[in-house]
Design a protein around this motif. Structure first.
Motif, mmCIF file in Angstrom:
data_model
loop_
_atom_site.group_PDB
_atom_site.id
_atom_site.type_symbol
_atom_site.label_atom_id
_atom_site.label_comp_id
_atom_site.label_asym_id
_atom_site.label_seq_id
_atom_site.Cartn_x
_atom_site.Cartn_y
_atom_site.Cartn_z
ATOM 1 N N LYS A 84 -1.203 -5.082 3.954
ATOM 2 C CA LYS A 84 -2.380 -5.016 3.091
ATOM 3 C C LYS A 84 -2.402 -6.088 1.985
ATOM 4 C CE LYS A 84 -4.980 -1.799 0.150
ATOM 5 N NZ LYS A 84 -5.031 -0.419 -0.424
ATOM 6 N N TYR A 102 10.015 0.035 4.393
ATOM 7 C CA TYR A 102 9.299 -0.485 5.563
ATOM 8 C C TYR A 102 10.253 -0.727 6.734
ATOM 9 C CZ TYR A 102 6.475 -3.452 8.584
ATOM 10 O OH TYR A 102 5.809 -3.968 9.674
ATOM 11 N N GLY A 128 0.818 -1.203 0.000
ATOM 12 C CA GLY A 128 0.000 0.000 0.000
ATOM 13 C C GLY A 128 0.857 1.261 0.000
ATOM 14 N N GLU A 129 0.213 2.382 0.070
ATOM 15 C CA GLU A 129 0.926 3.663 0.009
ATOM 16 C C GLU A 129 1.193 4.214 1.408
ATOM 17 O OE1 GLU A 129 -1.536 6.157 -2.461
ATOM 18 O OE2 GLU A 129 -0.372 5.632 -4.245
ATOM 19 N N VAL A 130 2.292 4.970 1.508
ATOM 20 C CA VAL A 130 2.630 5.674 2.746
ATOM 21 C C VAL A 130 2.942 7.132 2.391
ATOM 22 C CG1 VAL A 130 3.508 3.650 3.974
ATOM 23 C CG2 VAL A 130 5.064 4.982 2.523
ATOM 24 N N GLU A 146 0.963 3.509 9.841
ATOM 25 C CA GLU A 146 0.655 3.594 8.408
ATOM 26 C C GLU A 146 1.471 2.577 7.620
ATOM 27 O OE1 GLU A 146 0.167 7.207 5.195
ATOM 28 O OE2 GLU A 146 2.095 7.055 6.230
ATOM 29 N N GLN A 194 4.425 4.538 -3.002
ATOM 30 C CA GLN A 194 4.231 3.114 -2.741
ATOM 31 C C GLN A 194 5.352 2.587 -1.849
ATOM 32 O OE1 GLN A 194 3.077 0.721 -6.125
ATOM 33 N NE2 GLN A 194 3.945 -1.124 -5.195
ATOM 34 N N LYS A 221 0.231 -1.059 8.315
ATOM 35 C CA LYS A 221 -1.011 -1.371 7.596
ATOM 36 C C LYS A 221 -0.740 -1.561 6.099
ATOM 37 C CE LYS A 221 -3.754 -0.868 11.231
ATOM 38 N NZ LYS A 221 -4.508 -1.988 11.820
ATOM 39 N N ALA A 222 0.111 -0.680 5.532
ATOM 40 C CA ALA A 222 0.415 -0.750 4.093
ATOM 41 C C ALA A 222 1.190 -2.020 3.750
ATOM 42 C CB ALA A 222 1.216 0.482 3.663
ATOM 43 N N LYS A 262 2.078 10.851 -1.271
ATOM 44 C CA LYS A 262 1.816 9.422 -1.165
ATOM 45 C C LYS A 262 2.744 8.661 -2.118
ATOM 46 C CE LYS A 262 -1.641 9.110 1.814
ATOM 47 N NZ LYS A 262 -1.534 8.317 3.052
#
Length: 596
Positions: free
Chosen positions: A221, A200, A183-185, A214, A194, A217-218, A192
């Motif tokens: 996902k 991460y 997902g995006e951060v 955030e 990817q 979660k990304a 935003k």
């Protein structure tokens, strides 16, 4: 925070040199053709090994082909791992795997043939033909597998199924390395972007809790979105292992997993029980973490942020390498010289690039040199990864240099000792070279987190494997829902009440590549415990330990892992090394608490 680069952006000294295996694809194709032709020669031996001379001819030919095939396969794998999106590299790897299946099929007659031979007859052949002495130990080791080898026809069928049986692992690899889109951060400028794995690893340690959440979660996902697909691949992998183990007459998949290393099931079970008996230290650490962060609820995305703010430093690759050389001085001048040589000689692929395989590994290439894959991020974790993988690389180098091809390949069981000794020496070095209480606490925190990840988490994974395989053996269904139940239950047991459960946690099983190599992860924990024992003696200047340890690195696969470890002074069958390591963990937590 920057996007990952392309390979063209990386300087040559930070990329591995595949030309050391093959100067070009034409040379690879030439060997491919030669091995393909010699596979047909191997087939002709079926039914025609009638005396000592023909037995020696077969063994000599198959060793020559196996070594050449390993070069073909490793080259294709490394090329593919540089960029898993490149279809021509995927095709090369598939061709090498298909050739491996053909070679395995051609050789599948030999084990049933050998085990049908009377041992006295084999001894006579070895007496008659001097060249067979080289193969003697390997030949007689094969008799240990006698009750697990099928008929010639059945072995040939299983060999033909090799590619199909490895499909779940390969499919997960493609999902995890090539197809996954996180997902995006929000970047530092408020845009935003990817998420990548490298980003991460940094964001989950960010002092800003919202950024951590955030990123968490990304990152999770796509795994939640693909939960049923990944559950299907994992279930198939487990069932394949259970079925193959049953066909070969093993009492369980676990016993098959331990058989090659000649490790008693009691060692595995004692590891699980010992870890559970020492969860109080882990619970104490989680309470310290919660209190130090000043939060009402400790969440999974709070588990990686350093407890001591302002101590996190950028460590360039060159600085990391220099620190490693200083930290590993207890291993002697010869060892340090070897690591210096590795740096600029095409051994290490350093940077994260688009499409590159995630994670880190080492693979030894007999007659060439080791190859190390990194995704270096210029931080403390990357320093530890460098030290870890170079431990593997040195082990590969020493084994290949000092052992003949037949006994050079060491077991993964002992491999994790070589890498973790380096990690323990590094953390002890870093702790001993700082007077700043805050930095010392920061390093202790890091060591505890390393211990948690390398020992407790891997033991939890090992228990997950044991439970899921037992369910498959009992004919019970394995799907995303069942995996979730098992993983959630174990996570709660190992983390107690201090860590508040996030729904993403129960999908943790979907992210673990090692689950596709059954009963592998427990070796991280046994290796860690063994390494703490060896490293502490090295740091005390025990010259005999150093001599024994270097001999251990040079021993390759010349003996069973537990026997090789005994030579270093570690006896895992007693359970003492595991309990001692857990006491060290508890001591680290107490020390951290005092500094806090």
């Amino acid at each position: 925070m920057s996007q990952s680069k392309t390979r063209e952006d990386i300087k040559a000294s930070e990329k591995w040199n595949l030309e050391d295996i093959y100067p070009n694809l034409e040379a690879w194709e030439q060997d491919y053709k030669e091995v393909s032709e010699k596979v047909e020669e191997v087939r002709k031996f079926e039914g025609n090994i009638i005396d000592a001379k023909s037995l020696l001819s077969y063994l000599t030919l198959t060793e020559e082909i196996s070594q050449k095939y390993s070069h073909l396969q490793i080259y294709a794998m490394l090329l593919n791992d540089e960029d898993t999106r490149v279809s021509s590299s995927q095709a090369l790897l598939q061709r090498s795997q298909q050739l491996g299946t053909k070679l395995g099929t051609a050789m599948s007659f030999f084990m049933p043939f050998l085990l049908a031979m009377d041992e006295e007859k084999l001894k006579g052949y070895i007496t008659e033909e001097d060249g067979l002495k080289y193969f003697e130990e390997d030949l007689f080791e094969s008799y240990r597998y006698k009750k697990h080898v099928l008929s010639k026809e059945q072995e040939e069928i299983l060999s033909h199924l090799g590619e199909a049986l490895s499909a779940p692992r390969n499919t997960f690899g493609m999902i995890n390395n090539a197809d996954i889109e996180f997902g995006e951060v929000t970047d530092d400028d408020g845009n935003k972007v990817q998420l990548t794995r490298g980003m991460y690893s940094k964001l989950i340690e960010d002092e800003n809790r919202e950024k951590r959440k955030e990123a968490y979660k990304a990152y999770n996902k796509p795994y939640l979105q693909l939960k049923n697909t990944i559950a299907s691949t994992l279930s198939a992998s487990i069932k394949n292992n259970v079925t193959t183990s049953r066909l070969r007459g093993y009492p369980s998949a676990l016993e098959r997993g331990l058989f090659g290393d000649n490790v008693p099931v009691s060692v595995y079970e004692n590891l699980l029980s010992s870890a559970k008996e020492h969860l109080d230290g882990l619970d104490s650490y989680l309470k310290i973490r919660k209190q130090r962060l000043g939060i009402e609820e400790l969440r999974p995305y709070d588990m990686s942020v350093p407890l001591i703010p302002g101590q996190k430093k950028e460590i360039s690759y060159d600085d990391a390498y220099d620190t490693m050389l200083s930290a590993l001085q207890p291993l002697g001048d010869e060892y340090i010289s070897l690591l210096k040589e590795f740096k600029n000689s095409g051994v290490i692929d350093v940077r994260e690039t688009k499409g590159k395989r995630s994670g880190a590994y080492n693979i030894g290439v007999y007659g060439v040199h080791p190859y190390v894959l990194l995704n270096h991020q210029d931080d403390l974790d990357s320093l530890f990864t460098l030290v870890h993988e170079l431990g593997h690389a040195a082990h590969s180098y020493y084994s290949n240099k000092n052992q003949p091809y037949i006994s050079a390949r060491y077991s993964i069981f002992v491999a994790e000792v070589a890498s973790t000794v380096n990690e323990v020496l590094l953390i002890r070095y870093l702790l001993n070279h700082t007077e700043d209480p805050k930095m010392k606490a920061y390093l202790l925190n890091h060591f505890i987190d390393q211990f948690r990840g390398t020992f407790f988490t891997q033991v939890m994974f090992a228990e997950f494997e044991k439970i899921t395989h037992e369910k498959a053996e009992a004919g019970q269904p394995l799907n995303a829902e069942e995996f979730n139940k098992i993983y959630e239950s174990l996570f709660r047991q190992y983390n107690g009440e201090s860590l508040v459960f996030e729904d993403e946690v129960k999908y943790g099983w979907s992210r673990i590549p090692h689950f596709y190599r059954p009963f592998y992860v427990y070796k991280y924990a046994t290796g860690f415990a063994s390494a703490i024992d060896i490293a502490d003696r090295l740091l005390n200047g025990d010259h005999q330990t150093l001599e024994n340890y270097l001999d251990f690195l040079k021993s390759g696969g010349s003996d069973y892992p537990l026997e090789l470890l005994r030579k270093t002074g570690v006896n895992l069958e007693t359970g003492e090394p595991i309990n001692n390591a857990l006491k060290v963990f508890e001591g680290l937590v107490v020390e951290l608490n005092k500094l806090m």
